[in-house]
Scaffold this motif. Structure first.
Motif, short mmCIF file in Angstrom:
data_model
loop_
_atom_site.label_atom_id
_atom_site.label_comp_id
_atom_site.label_asym_id
_atom_site.label_seq_id
_atom_site.Cartn_x
_atom_site.Cartn_y
_atom_site.Cartn_z
N LYS A 32 0.81 -1.23 0.00
CA LYS A 32 0.00 0.00 0.00
C LYS A 32 0.84 1.27 0.00
CE LYS A 32 -3.85 -2.20 2.35
NZ LYS A 32 -4.68 -2.23 3.55
N LEU A 33 2.14 1.13 -0.21
CA LEU A 33 3.05 2.27 -0.14
C LEU A 33 2.71 3.31 -1.19
CD1 LEU A 33 5.58 3.11 1.52
CD2 LEU A 33 6.93 2.36 -0.44
N LYS A 34 2.59 4.57 -0.76
CA LYS A 34 2.31 5.67 -1.68
C LYS A 34 3.52 6.58 -1.85
CE LYS A 34 -2.60 5.75 -0.95
NZ LYS A 34 -3.80 6.54 -0.89
N LYS A 35 4.33 6.69 -0.79
CA LYS A 35 5.46 7.62 -0.84
C LYS A 35 6.71 6.97 -0.25
CE LYS A 35 6.85 12.24 0.68
NZ LYS A 35 6.43 13.42 1.46
N ILE A 54 5.29 -1.83 -7.32
CA ILE A 54 4.34 -1.38 -6.29
C ILE A 54 3.43 -0.34 -6.95
CG2 ILE A 54 4.07 -0.28 -4.04
CD1 ILE A 54 6.89 -1.30 -3.34
N TRP A 55 2.27 -0.80 -7.37
CA TRP A 55 1.36 0.02 -8.16
C TRP A 55 0.79 1.20 -7.39
CZ3 TRP A 55 -0.66 -0.98 -13.29
CH2 TRP A 55 0.10 -1.92 -13.97
N GLU A 77 10.10 5.31 -15.26
CA GLU A 77 9.91 4.93 -16.67
C GLU A 77 9.18 3.59 -16.79
OE1 GLU A 77 13.73 5.04 -18.60
OE2 GLU A 77 14.05 7.12 -17.99
N TYR A 78 9.57 2.64 -15.97
CA TYR A 78 8.91 1.33 -15.99
C TYR A 78 7.44 1.48 -15.61
CZ TYR A 78 7.83 -3.53 -14.85
OH TYR A 78 7.26 -4.77 -14.79
N ALA A 79 7.18 2.25 -14.57
CA ALA A 79 5.80 2.46 -14.11
C ALA A 79 4.96 3.11 -15.21
CB ALA A 79 5.78 3.31 -12.84
N GLU A 80 5.52 4.08 -15.92
CA GLU A 80 4.80 4.73 -17.01
C GLU A 80 4.48 3.74 -18.12
OE1 GLU A 80 7.18 8.07 -18.20
OE2 GLU A 80 6.58 9.26 -16.47
N GLY A 85 0.59 6.45 -18.50
CA GLY A 85 0.37 7.71 -17.80
C GLY A 85 1.55 8.07 -16.93
N ASP A 86 1.42 9.22 -16.30
CA ASP A 86 2.51 9.80 -15.52
C ASP A 86 2.08 9.90 -14.05
OD1 ASP A 86 4.91 10.99 -14.94
OD2 ASP A 86 4.33 12.97 -15.66
N GLU A 87 1.81 8.77 -13.43
CA GLU A 87 1.28 8.75 -12.07
C GLU A 87 2.36 8.82 -10.99
OE1 GLU A 87 -1.21 5.37 -11.61
OE2 GLU A 87 -2.46 5.90 -13.30
N LEU A 88 3.59 8.45 -11.32
CA LEU A 88 4.67 8.40 -10.34
C LEU A 88 5.56 9.63 -10.50
CD1 LEU A 88 6.27 6.96 -8.11
CD2 LEU A 88 7.41 5.64 -9.90
N GLN A 89 5.71 10.39 -9.42
CA GLN A 89 6.56 11.58 -9.41
C GLN A 89 7.89 11.25 -8.76
OE1 GLN A 89 4.87 14.99 -7.49
NE2 GLN A 89 2.81 14.49 -8.18
N VAL A 90 8.96 11.78 -9.32
CA VAL A 90 10.28 11.70 -8.70
C VAL A 90 10.67 13.12 -8.36
CG1 VAL A 90 12.70 11.11 -8.99
CG2 VAL A 90 10.94 9.60 -9.93
#
Length: 93
Positions: A32-35, A54-55, A77-80, A85-90
């Protein structure tokens, strides 16, 4: 913390000045990790690639840990590619 450990309710994980050089976790470890926030982890060589699976992960924040930017961007990049889409921010400080 080993690959078999599971932290089912963690939504935010902050590691501060961890002296590990290598960290291994399974994608099931933080369902359930978000951050993920890594601050001052100068000895850590990379963020474990399993974090890409980890979606629920939405943010990877790096503070005073510039050597981790490459692995964070690979995870993004893998998550995208997988999620579309661009759901993961770095975020890098």
């Amino acid at each position: 913390m080993g690959e078999e450990d599971t932290f089912e309710n963690f939504k935010c994980l902050k590691l501060y000045q961890v002296t590990l050089s290598k960290w291994e976790v399974g994608e099931e470890s933080f369902p359930k990790l978000k951050k993920l926030e890594l601050e001052g982890c100068r000895k850590l060589v990379e963020i474990p690639p399993s974090f890409r699976d980890i979606w629920s992960l939405k943010i990877i924040k790096l503070v005073e840990s510039p050597q981790l930017e490459d692995s964070a961007m690979k995870i993004k990049e893998y998550a995208e590619d997988m999620r579309g889409g661009d759901e993961l921010q770095v975020i890098v400080f």
